[in-house]
Design a protein around this motif. Structure first.
Motif, PDB file in Angstrom:
ATOM      1  N   PHE A 183      47.927  31.911  43.765  1.00 32.16           N
ATOM      2  CA  PHE A 183      47.385  30.769  44.514  1.00 32.16           C
ATOM      3  C   PHE A 183      48.367  29.590  44.555  1.00 32.16           C
ATOM      4  CE2 PHE A 183      43.489  33.129  43.998  1.00 32.16           C
ATOM      5  CZ  PHE A 183      42.800  32.852  45.167  1.00 32.16           C
ATOM      6  N   TYR A 184      49.511  29.714  43.898  1.00 34.76           N
ATOM      7  CA  TYR A 184      50.568  28.690  44.023  1.00 34.76           C
ATOM      8  C   TYR A 184      51.641  29.128  45.016  1.00 34.76           C
ATOM      9  CZ  TYR A 184      49.135  26.133  39.735  1.00 34.76           C
ATOM     10  OH  TYR A 184      48.467  25.392  38.805  1.00 34.76           O
ATOM     11  N   LEU A 185      51.942  30.428  44.973  1.00 34.80           N
ATOM     12  CA  LEU A 185      53.113  30.918  45.697  1.00 34.80           C
ATOM     13  C   LEU A 185      53.100  30.723  47.215  1.00 34.80           C
ATOM     14  CD1 LEU A 185      53.695  34.007  43.445  1.00 34.80           C
ATOM     15  CD2 LEU A 185      55.375  32.210  43.887  1.00 34.80           C
ATOM     16  N   PRO A 186      51.932  30.688  47.875  1.00 35.24           N
ATOM     17  CA  PRO A 186      51.976  30.476  49.332  1.00 35.24           C
ATOM     18  C   PRO A 186      52.671  29.169  49.722  1.00 35.24           C
ATOM     19  CG  PRO A 186      49.770  31.112  48.646  1.00 35.24           C
ATOM     20  CD  PRO A 186      50.567  30.892  47.397  1.00 35.24           C
ATOM     21  N   PHE A 187      52.788  28.256  48.790  1.00 35.59           N
ATOM     22  CA  PHE A 187      53.350  26.937  49.123  1.00 35.59           C
ATOM     23  C   PHE A 187      54.790  26.803  48.624  1.00 35.59           C
ATOM     24  CE2 PHE A 187      48.795  26.892  48.150  1.00 35.59           C
ATOM     25  CZ  PHE A 187      48.360  26.869  49.473  1.00 35.59           C
ATOM     26  N   THR A 188      55.384  27.944  48.302  1.00 34.79           N
ATOM     27  CA  THR A 188      56.780  27.973  47.853  1.00 34.79           C
ATOM     28  C   THR A 188      57.597  28.821  48.834  1.00 34.79           C
ATOM     29  OG1 THR A 188      56.567  30.030  46.604  1.00 34.79           O
ATOM     30  CG2 THR A 188      55.947  27.996  45.461  1.00 34.79           C
ATOM     31  N   PRO A 206      41.229  34.992  41.410  1.00 34.53           N
ATOM     32  CA  PRO A 206      40.522  33.742  41.738  1.00 34.53           C
ATOM     33  C   PRO A 206      40.129  32.941  40.497  1.00 34.53           C
ATOM     34  CG  PRO A 206      39.699  35.563  43.076  1.00 34.53           C
ATOM     35  CD  PRO A 206      40.623  36.159  42.062  1.00 34.53           C
ATOM     36  N   HIS A 207      39.882  33.588  39.356  1.00 28.59           N
ATOM     37  CA  HIS A 207      39.428  32.795  38.203  1.00 28.59           C
ATOM     38  C   HIS A 207      40.561  32.085  37.462  1.00 28.59           C
ATOM     39  CE1 HIS A 207      39.273  36.443  35.086  1.00 28.59           C
ATOM     40  NE2 HIS A 207      40.506  35.980  35.218  1.00 28.59           N
ATOM     41  N   LYS A 208      41.751  32.168  37.988  1.00 28.23           N
ATOM     42  CA  LYS A 208      42.848  31.382  37.414  1.00 28.23           C
ATOM     43  C   LYS A 208      43.074  30.190  38.359  1.00 28.23           C
ATOM     44  CE  LYS A 208      44.973  35.059  34.664  1.00 28.23           C
ATOM     45  NZ  LYS A 208      44.201  36.286  34.963  1.00 28.23           N
ATOM     46  N   VAL A 209      44.212  30.161  39.036  1.00 27.22           N
ATOM     47  CA  VAL A 209      44.512  28.998  39.890  1.00 27.22           C
ATOM     48  C   VAL A 209      43.548  28.900  41.089  1.00 27.22           C
ATOM     49  CG1 VAL A 209      46.368  27.897  41.210  1.00 27.22           C
ATOM     50  CG2 VAL A 209      46.897  29.122  39.097  1.00 27.22           C
ATOM     51  N   GLY A 210      42.850  29.995  41.400  1.00 27.42           N
ATOM     52  CA  GLY A 210      41.905  29.983  42.521  1.00 27.42           C
ATOM     53  C   GLY A 210      40.677  29.127  42.289  1.00 27.42           C
ATOM     54  N   GLN A 211      40.462  28.722  41.022  1.00 23.81           N
ATOM     55  CA  GLN A 211      39.353  27.815  40.672  1.00 23.81           C
ATOM     56  C   GLN A 211      37.966  28.394  40.929  1.00 23.81           C
ATOM     57  OE1 GLN A 211      40.134  23.610  41.782  1.00 23.81           O
ATOM     58  NE2 GLN A 211      42.218  24.268  42.198  1.00 23.81           N
ATOM     59  N   LEU A 264      38.842  25.416  49.428  1.00 25.98           N
ATOM     60  CA  LEU A 264      40.208  24.995  49.062  1.00 25.98           C
ATOM     61  C   LEU A 264      41.349  25.614  49.878  1.00 25.98           C
ATOM     62  CD1 LEU A 264      39.743  25.086  45.181  1.00 25.98           C
ATOM     63  CD2 LEU A 264      40.035  23.044  46.587  1.00 25.98           C
ATOM     64  N   TRP A 265      41.107  26.742  50.512  1.00 26.83           N
ATOM     65  CA  TRP A 265      42.212  27.409  51.217  1.00 26.83           C
ATOM     66  C   TRP A 265      42.362  26.870  52.639  1.00 26.83           C
ATOM     67  CZ3 TRP A 265      46.525  29.947  50.644  1.00 26.83           C
ATOM     68  CH2 TRP A 265      47.085  30.607  51.753  1.00 26.83           C
ATOM     69  N   PRO A 266      43.537  26.421  53.057  1.00 26.98           N
ATOM     70  CA  PRO A 266      44.744  26.288  52.243  1.00 26.98           C
ATOM     71  C   PRO A 266      44.977  24.863  51.718  1.00 26.98           C
ATOM     72  CG  PRO A 266      45.337  26.158  54.548  1.00 26.98           C
ATOM     73  CD  PRO A 266      43.829  26.269  54.504  1.00 26.98           C
TER      74      PRO A 266
END
Ligand SMILES: Cc1ncc(COP(=O)(O)O)c(C=O)c1O
Length: 352
Positions: A183-188, A206-211, A264-266
């Protein structure tokens, strides 16, 4: 423990080591609404089954898959085990092996033991997979190659396109573990997903950075047919077969995945990535200024050579920090980790 102390979970205000976080309010609410549903029995629990299709489609959008197949797992461990199970079941060998970088999550060790597969781990360079080292370990019995996109200890991203190419050369499946980084990598600018390389399966939680609320992991596959080798007949259910590892599953995880991602996406995830990355950079600078040897951040995760006793003392002051296998302190800048939290953490470091 005092009476009543078990009634409330711990709060997150000193948690610097977890890869889970506070669920988004919409995810929390959806999880509660769907507590008594079971996507493991989709014929009976049809609403949550449809929600799971929505979850998979939303996750597909994050990882460059237009026709995604997959399901919401109990977490990254189950997703990784299932990916290796797919590779083992499809291959024509009595002596299967999987080649992964040394940095791969310990869930692959569980997978190897459970599935009777040999796990061959290759040395890393600057904590990142070395394709040359992996190439030395592959042979005719290699059923899968693993790349990590957002490693657990150092937050680095392996050279996924090169690993996928090597997998294809030896006719093995390519699995990417983006459980944390997804969930971080799409913005890199990293190349890490199905749209960048010939990947077969991918873990994204989803239960990590996906919140989303725990438990909500994700396993995705390039093609539905990859799941065929996992099919088990289920005579007493309304549906006739199952591909999941667990039977009864959490509808809360499924519903909260959809709720978090719709919220939240995106845009929300993008903003979170930038805030978390700036926090991690601030922390790395603060630690470097104080003379520590710091690695990162590549993604919002920082390690530093704080001495082991110092880390233990910080734990005694309530900070939840952990060490890498090499003994460095490891701080994961999850969404609940704010700048003011990091400032007070560094102030505590200065106290020593
Ligand atoms: C890269 C990676 N893969 C897999 C896992 C395992 O995920 P879970 O704890 O949800 O089973 C983790 C956990 O932190 C992870 O960082």
């Amino acid at each position: 423990m005092q009476e009543g102390q078990w009634a409330h979970p711990q709060d997150f205000d000193r948690v610097l080591t977890s890869m889970c976080t506070e669920p988004h309010p919409a995810a929390r609410e959806a999880a509660e609404r769907f507590l008594a549903t079971n996507p493991g029995d989709p014929g009976t629990y049809q609403t949550v089954a449809r929600l799971e299709e929505r979850a998979v489609s939303l996750l597909g959008g994050v990882v460059g898959l237009t026709n995604p197949a997959g399901y919401v797992t109990s977490g990254g461990t189950e997703a990784n085990i299932q990916a290796i199970r797919i590779a083992r079941n499809r291959a024509d060998t009595d002596d299967p092996n999987v080649v992964a970088p040394k940095s791969a999550h310990f869930s692959f060790r569980k997978a190897a033991e459970l599935l009777g597969v040999e796990l061959r781990t290759a040395p890393v360079v600057d904590h990142r997979a070395s394709v040359d080292a992996m190439a030395e370990l592959v042979d005719d019995d290699t059923v899968a190659l693993v790349g990590v996109a957002g490693s657990t200890e150092y937050g680095v991203v392996d050279p996924i396109p090169e690993i996928a190419a090597l997998a294809s050369d030896v006719d093995a499946l390519c699995h990417v573990d983006a459980a944390w980084g997804g969930f971080y990598l799409p913005f890199t600018d990293f190349s890490w997903h199905f749209g960048h390389a010939d990947i077969d399966t991918l873990t994204i939680d989803p239960h990590k950075v996906g919140q989303a609320a725990v438990p909500a992991g994700g396993l995705l596959a390039r093609d539905e047919s990859l799941f065929d080798s996992l099919t088990i007949n289920t005579p007493y259910l309304e549906t006739t077969s199952q591909i999941t590892l667990t039977g009864t599953r959490s509808g809360a995880g499924v519903a909260s995945t959809v709720a978090a991602m719709e919220a939240l996406w995106p845009t929300g995830y993008r903003e979170q990535y930038h805030v978390s990355m700036e926090n991690a950079e601030w922390l790395a600078d603060a630690l470097r200024t104080r003379g520590h040897d710091v690695f990162g951040p590549v993604l919002p995760l920082v390690t530093a050579d704080l001495s082991v006793p110092m880390t233990d003392e910080l734990r005694e002051r309530g900070w939840r920090v952990s060490k890498t296998g090499n003994g460095e302190m490891r701080i994961v800048c999850m969404p609940h980790v704010t700048r003011s939290m990091l400032r007070s953490f560094v102030a505590d470091l200065d106290w020593y």
